[in-house]
Design a protein around this motif. Structure first.
Motif, mmCIF file in Angstrom:
data_model
loop_
_atom_site.group_PDB
_atom_site.id
_atom_site.type_symbol
_atom_site.label_atom_id
_atom_site.label_comp_id
_atom_site.label_asym_id
_atom_site.label_seq_id
_atom_site.Cartn_x
_atom_site.Cartn_y
_atom_site.Cartn_z
ATOM 1 N N THR A 99 40.376 34.518 52.107
ATOM 2 C CA THR A 99 40.675 35.941 51.990
ATOM 3 C C THR A 99 40.300 36.646 53.281
ATOM 4 O OG1 THR A 99 40.068 35.790 49.645
ATOM 5 C CG2 THR A 99 40.402 37.993 50.549
ATOM 6 N N HIS A 155 45.282 37.053 50.680
ATOM 7 C CA HIS A 155 44.653 35.870 50.103
ATOM 8 C C HIS A 155 45.596 34.685 50.262
ATOM 9 C CE1 HIS A 155 42.765 33.133 47.230
ATOM 10 N NE2 HIS A 155 41.710 33.933 47.235
ATOM 11 N N TRP A 196 48.904 36.088 48.007
ATOM 12 C CA TRP A 196 49.078 37.451 47.499
ATOM 13 C C TRP A 196 48.363 38.435 48.415
ATOM 14 C CZ3 TRP A 196 44.447 39.793 46.231
ATOM 15 C CH2 TRP A 196 43.369 38.957 45.892
ATOM 16 N N TYR A 197 48.630 39.728 48.196
ATOM 17 C CA TYR A 197 48.051 40.761 49.049
ATOM 18 C C TYR A 197 47.725 41.999 48.230
ATOM 19 C CZ TYR A 197 52.377 43.408 48.659
ATOM 20 O OH TYR A 197 53.441 44.114 48.153
ATOM 21 N N ALA A 198 46.894 42.858 48.821
ATOM 22 C CA ALA A 198 46.628 44.196 48.289
ATOM 23 C C ALA A 198 46.416 45.108 49.482
ATOM 24 C CB ALA A 198 45.396 44.203 47.387
ATOM 25 N N PHE A 213 49.928 46.152 45.316
ATOM 26 C CA PHE A 213 49.477 44.816 44.964
ATOM 27 C C PHE A 213 50.690 43.901 44.860
ATOM 28 C CE2 PHE A 213 46.687 47.951 42.928
ATOM 29 C CZ PHE A 213 45.462 47.620 43.492
ATOM 30 N N THR A 246 49.259 38.900 42.770
ATOM 31 C CA THR A 246 47.860 39.323 42.699
ATOM 32 C C THR A 246 47.335 39.095 41.288
ATOM 33 O OG1 THR A 246 48.328 41.045 44.331
ATOM 34 C CG2 THR A 246 46.276 41.242 43.082
#
Length: 258
Positions: A57, A74, A83-85, A171, A175
């Protein structure tokens, strides 16, 4: 009441989504000290980069007047694609911290939420007019997941009218839902959040939308708030969680606005 050197004037603001961004250290310091995230700060650049101990991460804080200030990526795992945020500059750090805490130090209370909409339904949110998703009772926050045939990304958008955006959280479609649910649960937490410094950092001071109360707080209590948070997150990471409980609203560090 006049302020003395032994006290700090703190403004407690609700709803928290209109409290302004706050002090980024509320997120970065506990990740580093309590959870072992390493930092790669460049002193010549106005940014902070943190990476998790397993190097899966990467969290970046980089002032961007045209985009999201916080971005988290991540890496893929055997059971989940990458995935991302991301979070806008005025996203309150207390709400972002719920997401990063759940990622860095998951507990049974956090992972119990499987549906990010559920905390919203339980606090009176209703379907948004003319669109999918849920809107807050005062219609200043809107949570939506895109996609019909295949679930897509999530968006949490705070506005003060059609042409007055405040902040947005995004997101990716992969996620983990419990992380988004930790964010939405913190979003609807009715506890006010503390801020010091200029009220100009607030997106609005409209008394019909924001409740503000001032209080003189012992300076030592303000100064120790971040350390208490570091210790609490370290304890959460070290052992299994007990029954979930509502945390006491944090106080900002002395001399910094959160």
């Amino acid at each position: 009441m006049p302020q003395t050197p032994e006290t700090v004037e703190v403004e407690f603001i609700s709803p928290r989504h209109l409290a302004g961004g706050g002090d980024p250290a509320w997120i970065t310091v506990p990740l580093h000290r309590a959870c072992g995230w390493s930092h790669g700060n460049d002193p010549l650049m106005p940014r902070v980069i943190l990476s998790s101990p397993d190097q899966k991460t990467l969290l970046r804080l980089e002032p961007d007047p045209d985009g999201q200030w916080w971005t988290l990526h991540h890496a893929p795992t055997p059971d989940r694609p990458a995935w991302y945020a991301s979070f806008g500059a005025r996203t309150p750090v207390e709400i972002i911290a719920a997401f990063t805490d759940a990622l860095a130090a998951p507990d049974t209370a956090a992972t119990a939420w499987a549906d990010p909409y559920e905390p919203l339904r339980q606090t009176g949110w209703s379907p948004a007019t003319g669109a999918d998703g849920l809107a807050s009772p005062n219609e200043t926050v809107y949570v939506q997941r895109l996609g019909v045939d295949e679930p897509g990304p999530w968006f949490v958008t705070t506005t003060l009218g059609q042409h007055r955006p405040v902040w947005q959280a995004r997101f990716g479609e992969h996620t983990p839902p419990y992380l988004i649910a930790a964010f939405t649960a913190a979003l609807v937490d009715p506890s006010p959040v503390p801020r010091t410094g200029s009220p100009r950092s607030l997106p609005t001071r409209d008394p019909d939308l924001v409740t503000r109360s001032h209080r003189e707080v012992p300076a030592v209590q303000v100064a120790s708030a971040l350390e208490e948070r570091v210790q609490a997150l370290a304890a959460r990471r070290a052992g299994p969680a007990t029954s979930p409980s509502a945390p006491r609203p944090p106080l900002p560090r002395n001399g910094r606005s959160r």
